[in-house]
Enzyme design. Structure first.
Site, PDB file in Angstrom:
ATOM      1  N   THR A  34       0.764  -1.361   0.008  1.00 35.31           N
ATOM      2  CA  THR A  34      -0.255  -0.106   0.157  1.00 35.31           C
ATOM      3  C   THR A  34       1.174   1.394   0.252  1.00 35.31           C
ATOM      4  O   THR A  34       0.300   2.348  -0.723  1.00 35.31           O
ATOM      5  CB  THR A  34      -1.064   0.108   0.938  1.00 35.31           C
ATOM      6  OG1 THR A  34      -0.669  -0.065   1.929  1.00 35.31           O
ATOM      7  CG2 THR A  34      -1.981  -0.592   0.971  1.00 35.31           C
ATOM      8  N   PHE A  41      -6.537  -4.917  -0.332  1.00 29.49           N
ATOM      9  CA  PHE A  41      -8.407  -5.400  -0.227  1.00 29.49           C
ATOM     10  C   PHE A  41      -9.366  -4.849   0.461  1.00 29.49           C
ATOM     11  O   PHE A  41     -10.565  -4.425   0.285  1.00 29.49           O
ATOM     12  CB  PHE A  41      -8.508  -6.817  -0.729  1.00 29.49           C
ATOM     13  CG  PHE A  41      -8.264  -7.486  -2.150  1.00 29.49           C
ATOM     14  CD1 PHE A  41      -7.980  -6.271  -3.256  1.00 29.49           C
ATOM     15  CD2 PHE A  41      -8.609  -8.575  -2.272  1.00 29.49           C
ATOM     16  CE1 PHE A  41      -7.770  -6.373  -4.203  1.00 29.49           C
ATOM     17  CE2 PHE A  41      -8.430  -9.201  -3.665  1.00 29.49           C
ATOM     18  CZ  PHE A  41      -7.733  -8.375  -4.962  1.00 29.49           C
ATOM     19  N   GLN A 107       1.467 -13.135  -1.129  1.00 28.51           N
ATOM     20  CA  GLN A 107      -0.296 -13.152  -1.661  1.00 28.51           C
ATOM     21  C   GLN A 107       0.053 -12.110  -2.841  1.00 28.51           C
ATOM     22  O   GLN A 107      -0.858 -12.435  -3.899  1.00 28.51           O
ATOM     23  CB  GLN A 107      -1.095 -13.050  -0.558  1.00 28.51           C
ATOM     24  CG  GLN A 107      -0.818 -14.030   0.649  1.00 28.51           C
ATOM     25  CD  GLN A 107      -1.942 -13.930   1.818  1.00 28.51           C
ATOM     26  OE1 GLN A 107      -2.505 -14.155   1.712  1.00 28.51           O
ATOM     27  NE2 GLN A 107      -1.326 -13.118   2.565  1.00 28.51           N
ATOM     28  N   ILE A 109       0.667 -10.019  -6.418  1.00 27.72           N
ATOM     29  CA  ILE A 109       0.555 -10.379  -7.745  1.00 27.72           C
ATOM     30  C   ILE A 109       1.778  -9.118  -7.730  1.00 27.72           C
ATOM     31  O   ILE A 109       1.360  -9.408  -9.580  1.00 27.72           O
ATOM     32  CB  ILE A 109      -0.996 -10.924  -7.555  1.00 27.72           C
ATOM     33  CG1 ILE A 109      -1.224  -9.373  -7.558  1.00 27.72           C
ATOM     34  CG2 ILE A 109      -0.793 -12.189  -7.715  1.00 27.72           C
ATOM     35  CD1 ILE A 109      -2.896  -8.978  -8.429  1.00 27.72           C
ATOM     36  N   HIS A 127      -0.052 -16.677  -4.798  1.00 32.06           N
ATOM     37  CA  HIS A 127      -1.346 -16.768  -6.141  1.00 32.06           C
ATOM     38  C   HIS A 127      -1.490 -15.578  -7.764  1.00 32.06           C
ATOM     39  O   HIS A 127      -1.695 -14.933  -7.939  1.00 32.06           O
ATOM     40  CB  HIS A 127      -2.551 -15.258  -5.047  1.00 32.06           C
ATOM     41  CG  HIS A 127      -2.842 -15.622  -3.857  1.00 32.06           C
ATOM     42  ND1 HIS A 127      -3.311 -15.209  -2.783  1.00 32.06           N
ATOM     43  CD2 HIS A 127      -3.348 -16.898  -3.576  1.00 32.06           C
ATOM     44  CE1 HIS A 127      -4.440 -15.546  -1.587  1.00 32.06           C
ATOM     45  NE2 HIS A 127      -3.677 -16.623  -2.572  1.00 32.06           N
ATOM     46  N   CYS A 138      -2.208 -25.023 -21.475  1.00 30.93           N
ATOM     47  CA  CYS A 138      -1.485 -25.328 -22.009  1.00 30.93           C
ATOM     48  C   CYS A 138       0.042 -24.705 -20.641  1.00 30.93           C
ATOM     49  O   CYS A 138       1.424 -24.648 -20.343  1.00 30.93           O
ATOM     50  CB  CYS A 138      -0.500 -25.890 -23.122  1.00 30.93           C
ATOM     51  SG  CYS A 138      -0.004 -23.699 -23.588  1.00 30.93           S
ATOM     52  N   SER A 202      -4.029  -9.983   6.138  1.00 34.06           N
ATOM     53  CA  SER A 202      -5.356  -9.909   7.127  1.00 34.06           C
ATOM     54  C   SER A 202      -5.367 -11.162   7.512  1.00 34.06           C
ATOM     55  O   SER A 202      -6.134 -11.917   8.608  1.00 34.06           O
ATOM     56  CB  SER A 202      -6.734  -9.449   5.805  1.00 34.06           C
ATOM     57  OG  SER A 202      -6.880  -9.786   5.073  1.00 34.06           O
ATOM     58  N   ASN A 226       1.185  -6.055  11.367  1.00 40.00           N
ATOM     59  CA  ASN A 226       0.110  -5.515  11.075  1.00 40.00           C
ATOM     60  C   ASN A 226      -0.808  -3.994  11.466  1.00 40.00           C
ATOM     61  O   ASN A 226      -1.024  -4.133  12.220  1.00 40.00           O
ATOM     62  CB  ASN A 226      -0.672  -6.597  10.088  1.00 40.00           C
ATOM     63  CG  ASN A 226      -1.932  -6.459   9.436  1.00 40.00           C
ATOM     64  OD1 ASN A 226      -1.551  -6.264   8.340  1.00 40.00           O
ATOM     65  ND2 ASN A 226      -3.793  -6.663   9.234  1.00 40.00           N
TER      66      ASN A 226
HETATM   67  P1  NAD Z   1      -5.951  -7.768   2.782  1.00 45.52           P
HETATM   68  O1  NAD Z   1      -5.844  -6.706   2.086  1.00 45.52           O
HETATM   69  O2  NAD Z   1      -6.760  -8.818   3.170  1.00 45.52           O
HETATM   70  O3  NAD Z   1      -5.078  -6.875   4.173  1.00 45.52           O
HETATM   71  C1  NAD Z   1      -3.919  -6.055   4.049  1.00 45.52           C
HETATM   72  C2  NAD Z   1      -3.618  -5.701   5.700  1.00 45.52           C
HETATM   73  O4  NAD Z   1      -2.431  -5.051   5.423  1.00 45.52           O
HETATM   74  C3  NAD Z   1      -4.920  -4.890   6.220  1.00 45.52           C
HETATM   75  O5  NAD Z   1      -5.250  -6.054   7.533  1.00 45.52           O
HETATM   76  C4  NAD Z   1      -4.514  -3.977   6.606  1.00 45.52           C
HETATM   77  O6  NAD Z   1      -5.009  -3.279   7.719  1.00 45.52           O
HETATM   78  C5  NAD Z   1      -3.165  -4.246   6.269  1.00 45.52           C
HETATM   79  N1  NAD Z   1      -2.078  -2.512   6.176  1.00 45.52           N
HETATM   80  C6  NAD Z   1      -2.652  -2.324   4.949  1.00 45.52           C
HETATM   81  N2  NAD Z   1      -1.231  -1.349   4.381  1.00 45.52           N
HETATM   82  C7  NAD Z   1      -0.752  -1.015   5.629  1.00 45.52           C
HETATM   83  C8  NAD Z   1       0.577  -0.769   6.092  1.00 45.52           C
HETATM   84  N3  NAD Z   1       1.122   0.205   5.646  1.00 45.52           N
HETATM   85  N4  NAD Z   1       1.171  -1.333   7.547  1.00 45.52           N
HETATM   86  C9  NAD Z   1       0.534  -1.793   7.923  1.00 45.52           C
HETATM   87  N5  NAD Z   1      -0.665  -3.339   8.028  1.00 45.52           N
HETATM   88  C10 NAD Z   1      -0.848  -2.568   6.533  1.00 45.52           C
HETATM   89  O7  NAD Z   1      -4.542  -8.788   1.934  1.00 45.52           O
HETATM   90  P2  NAD Z   1      -4.266  -9.250   1.800  1.00 45.52           P
HETATM   91  O8  NAD Z   1      -4.130 -10.216   3.259  1.00 45.52           O
HETATM   92  O9  NAD Z   1      -3.037  -9.905   1.350  1.00 45.52           O
HETATM   93  O10 NAD Z   1      -5.406 -11.288   1.021  1.00 45.52           O
HETATM   94  C11 NAD Z   1      -5.970 -10.123   0.549  1.00 45.52           C
HETATM   95  C12 NAD Z   1      -6.338 -10.719  -1.188  1.00 45.52           C
HETATM   96  O11 NAD Z   1      -5.692 -10.179  -2.186  1.00 45.52           O
HETATM   97  C13 NAD Z   1      -4.424 -11.684  -1.677  1.00 45.52           C
HETATM   98  O12 NAD Z   1      -4.977 -12.799  -1.731  1.00 45.52           O
HETATM   99  C14 NAD Z   1      -3.352 -11.085  -2.805  1.00 45.52           C
HETATM  100  O13 NAD Z   1      -3.625 -11.882  -3.731  1.00 45.52           O
HETATM  101  C15 NAD Z   1      -5.031 -10.056  -3.058  1.00 45.52           C
HETATM  102  N6  NAD Z   1      -3.943  -8.855  -3.672  1.00 45.52           N
HETATM  103  C16 NAD Z   1      -2.609  -8.267  -4.119  1.00 45.52           C
HETATM  104  C17 NAD Z   1      -2.061  -6.717  -4.237  1.00 45.52           C
HETATM  105  C18 NAD Z   1      -0.917  -7.044  -4.057  1.00 45.52           C
HETATM  106  O14 NAD Z   1      -0.202  -7.862  -5.501  1.00 45.52           O
HETATM  107  N7  NAD Z   1      -0.061  -5.686  -3.695  1.00 45.52           N
HETATM  108  C19 NAD Z   1      -3.135  -5.596  -3.867  1.00 45.52           C
HETATM  109  C20 NAD Z   1      -4.492  -6.173  -3.515  1.00 45.52           C
HETATM  110  C21 NAD Z   1      -5.042  -6.904  -3.435  1.00 45.52           C
HETATM  111 ZN    ZN Z   2      -2.473 -23.263 -24.410  1.00 45.38          ZN
END
Ligand code: NAD
Ligand code: ZN
Length: 255
Positions: A34, A41, A107, A109, A127, A138, A202, A226
């Site tokens: 972030t 998400f 997790q 991407i 992911h 394929c 999360s 977190n």
């Molecule tokens: P999530 O969105 O469920 O949780 C993110 C957590 O990070 C939250 O609890 C939030 O409070 C915390 N957070 C956010 N910014 C922060 C900061 N600067 N400092 C401290 N804490 C902070 O994300 P998740 O658990 O990764 O699950 C969501 C799914 O979404 C994953 O499976 C992932 O594949 C996908 N996703 C990936 C991306 C990416 O690649 N950057 C972005 C969005 C979603």
């Molecule tokens: Zn193919």
């Protein structure tokens, strides 16, 4: 006790655990990125407060869902393309360089761990990766800029040149099977580590969120960094409800 620890000496405690660790694993979620400008998400304003995810079955079932999926992909692309690793990514990369962290299980991407300098073979993507696409039949790799040229304007859906199969971003959607090899490697690394550090997740998306508990039950120390509480906080040896970049860059200055 944990509350007091967290208030008075968080860097010292995690720093001490890192010093004592012979083999650590870092497990990251969307919160890691972030501070690079990629929304997570579940935070307020996160992606899911704006639109529901497209389930894998729906992607398979209709051209319109596939088109919607590609529209979203290219709408998000600018945000992803401009994103650069932040202080937290650089601190994690430094821990890998020092040999403290053996692997990153992510997790995410967004490819930002690799861009921060961590060798690709140390980044286990549960992911998938959104910076390219692949054939669902394929597995052949397809580049996004080629797909984009036909999709923008005419909305032509990509098709695999090798086998005619459906092409999708190389990410794992809800309802899609988890990738076998990364899941196996993640389990091996989880069982081999003595310190498991969750950063910015999360911990509600399963099966990914089961790895911290596997580590803990296997005798590793568990740290959760977190902003918000997670369902596994009670199992952790140290919980830091902090912002990732500021705390990690203080603790692990990049040399
Ligand atoms: P999530 O969105 O469920 O949780 C993110 C957590 O990070 C939250 O609890 C939030 O409070 C915390 N957070 C956010 N910014 C922060 C900061 N600067 N400092 C401290 N804490 C902070 O994300 P998740 O658990 O990764 O699950 C969501 C799914 O979404 C994953 O499976 C992932 O594949 C996908 N996703 C990936 C991306 C990416 O690649 N950057 C972005 C969005 C979603
Ligand atoms: Zn193919």
């Amino acid at each position: 006790m944990r509350e007091l620890d967290t208030i008075f000496s968080p860097p010292a405690s995690l720093a001490a655990m890192l010093d004592e660790s012979k083999r650590a694993v870092v497990f990251t979620g969307a919160g890691m990125s972030t501070e690079s400008g990629i929304p997570d998400f579940r935070s307020p304003g996160g992606i899911w407060t704006k639109m529901a995810p497209i389930q894998f079955q729906d992607f398979l079932a209709s051209d319109e869902m596939r088109r919607e999926s590609w529209r979203r992909k290219f709408a998000m692309e600018e945000t992803f393309a401009q994103a650069e690793p932040n202080l937290g990514h650089h601190a994690v990369a430094e821990l890998v360089r020092r040999g403290t962290v053996a692997a990153i299980i992510t997790q995410n991407i967004d490819n930002l761990h690799q861009v921060s300098g961590i060798p690709a073979d140390k980044v286990i993507e549960l992911h998938g990766n959104s910076t390219y696409a692949s054939c669902l039949d394929c597995g052949a790799r397809h580049e996004l800029d080629v797909i984009k040229q036909s999709f923008i304007g005419r909305e032509v859906l990509p098709e695999c040149q090798s086998c005619g199969g459906m092409v999708k971003t190389a990410t794992i959607s809800f309802g899609q099977s988890m990738p076998i090899e990364p899941m196996q490697r993640a389990e091996e690394e989880t069982l081999a580590c003595d310190l498991f550090i969750v950063i910015g997740s999360s911990l509600v998306v399963h099966p990914a969120a089961s790895f911290p508990l596997i580590a803990k039950r296997n005798g590793a120390r568990l740290v959760i960094l977190n902003r918000e509480p997670t369902p596994l906080d009670d199992h952790a040896d140290l919980v830091l409800h902090e912002e990732i970049g500021p705390i990690l860059s203080t603790m692990v200055p990049v040399t």
